[in-house]
Design a protein around this motif. Structure first.
Motif, short mmCIF file in Angstrom:
data_model
loop_
_atom_site.label_atom_id
_atom_site.label_comp_id
_atom_site.label_asym_id
_atom_site.label_seq_id
_atom_site.Cartn_x
_atom_site.Cartn_y
_atom_site.Cartn_z
N THR A 50 34.17 38.53 41.00
CA THR A 50 35.09 38.39 41.89
C THR A 50 35.04 36.79 42.23
OG1 THR A 50 34.95 40.53 42.82
CG2 THR A 50 36.51 38.91 43.84
N LEU A 51 33.64 36.34 42.59
CA LEU A 51 33.80 34.90 43.36
C LEU A 51 34.41 35.05 44.81
CD1 LEU A 51 31.71 32.55 43.35
CD2 LEU A 51 33.69 31.33 42.27
N GLY A 52 35.35 34.23 44.91
CA GLY A 52 36.20 34.11 46.20
C GLY A 52 37.47 34.62 45.73
N LEU A 72 34.86 43.52 40.84
CA LEU A 72 33.41 43.88 41.20
C LEU A 72 32.86 42.67 41.65
CD1 LEU A 72 32.68 46.63 38.29
CD2 LEU A 72 34.01 46.78 40.51
N GLU A 73 32.03 42.51 42.61
CA GLU A 73 31.07 41.54 43.00
C GLU A 73 29.85 41.92 43.58
OE1 GLU A 73 31.54 38.03 42.80
OE2 GLU A 73 29.59 38.30 43.55
N ALA A 79 31.85 38.24 48.24
CA ALA A 79 32.80 39.35 48.52
C ALA A 79 33.65 39.19 49.68
CB ALA A 79 32.25 40.76 48.27
N SER A 80 32.98 38.76 50.81
CA SER A 80 33.46 38.68 52.10
C SER A 80 34.68 37.74 52.06
CB SER A 80 32.59 38.58 53.16
OG SER A 80 32.47 37.80 54.02
N VAL A 97 38.09 45.13 46.49
CA VAL A 97 36.79 44.38 46.15
C VAL A 97 35.89 45.42 46.30
CG1 VAL A 97 35.30 42.43 46.68
CG2 VAL A 97 37.74 42.20 46.88
N GLN A 98 35.15 45.68 45.26
CA GLN A 98 33.90 46.45 45.52
C GLN A 98 32.48 45.85 45.26
OE1 GLN A 98 34.36 50.22 43.54
NE2 GLN A 98 36.62 50.36 44.00
#
Ligand code: SAM
Length: 205
Positions: A50-52, A72-73, A79-80, A97-98
């Motif tokens: 995911t990155l950002g 998925l990150e 993730a945040s 986002v998982q």
């Protein structure tokens, strides 16, 4: 070719503020992903890496009504930041986002009977062969599988490379060449992120 996009500019700005590495897809590559999602009318997308959330948001912009993305990150700071960016861009309803290493999250998706019609593989390249196996397990007939960074300044053709990322991508491409369940090819790209490329494949019906 494509208009400026303030929401995507804000994603990159927030990523920089949070010190995320600048390894997201480029604006042009993001637009390519958005168009592919739109053209294939994808409704269930799985992204690995995911990155950002830049590529995630690009794909969300191409989603049709009711479409969903699971991304998925492994890195909690990434993730945040992605979750913030997704809320700011107005896609909180359709993107989940998982957090966790993908090879731990993917079996959970299988247990939950999840299936997908579009995949974007863009995480740790040494694991690409496993991600291909998982994509094939979770794919619906006709699903599209895209993987990024498959050229890497031409380093991919160096069969003596000791770089585990190159090794992972070479194995991934060899697997695709022998895999009867998927038709695939590679597209070379050049631009602000250098000389690289995507694999694009379609799971046979
Ligand atoms: N797709 C993103 C974009 O274009 O905006 C860029 C993704 S970046 C190239 C790769 C991401 O994969 C990083 O955020 C990294 O933390 C994450 N990652 C690395 N290893 C992972 C793993 N085993 N499971 C899940 N994510 C992983």
């Amino acid at each position: 070719m494509h208009q400026e996009d303030h929401a995507l500019d804000l994603v990159l700005e927030n990523n920089r503020e949070k010190d995320l590495p600048e390894i997201d897809v480029s604006r042009t590559q993001g637009e390519f992903l958005r168009l592919l999602v739109q053209m294939t009318k994808a409704k269930r997308i799985l992204e690995i890496g995911t990155l950002g959330g830049y590529s995630t948001i690009c794909m969300a912009k191409g989603l049709s009504e009711g479409g969903k993305i699971i991304t998925l990150e492994a890195n909690s700071a990434h993730a945040s930041c992605a979750n913030e960016n997704i809320v700011n861009a107005g896609f909180a309803e359709c993107i989940s986002v998982q957090l966790g290493a993908a090879l731990e999250t993917l079996p959970k998706l299988e247990q939950q009977n999840e299936s997908f019609d579009f995949f974007f593989i863009d995480a740790d390249k040494p694991n690409n062969p496993y991600y291909l196996e998982w994509a094939l397990k979770l794919a619906e007939p006709g699903a599209v599988i895209i993987a990024d960074n498959v050229v890497r300044d031409g380093e991919l053709i160096n069969r003596h490379s000791t770089d585990p990322r190159i090794h992972g991508i070479r194995t991934f491409i060899d697997m695709l060449a022998q895999e009867e369940r998927i038709d695939s090819t590679a597209i070379q790209t050049v631009g602000e992120k250098g000389y690289d490329g995507f694999v694009i494949g379609r799971v046979r019906d």
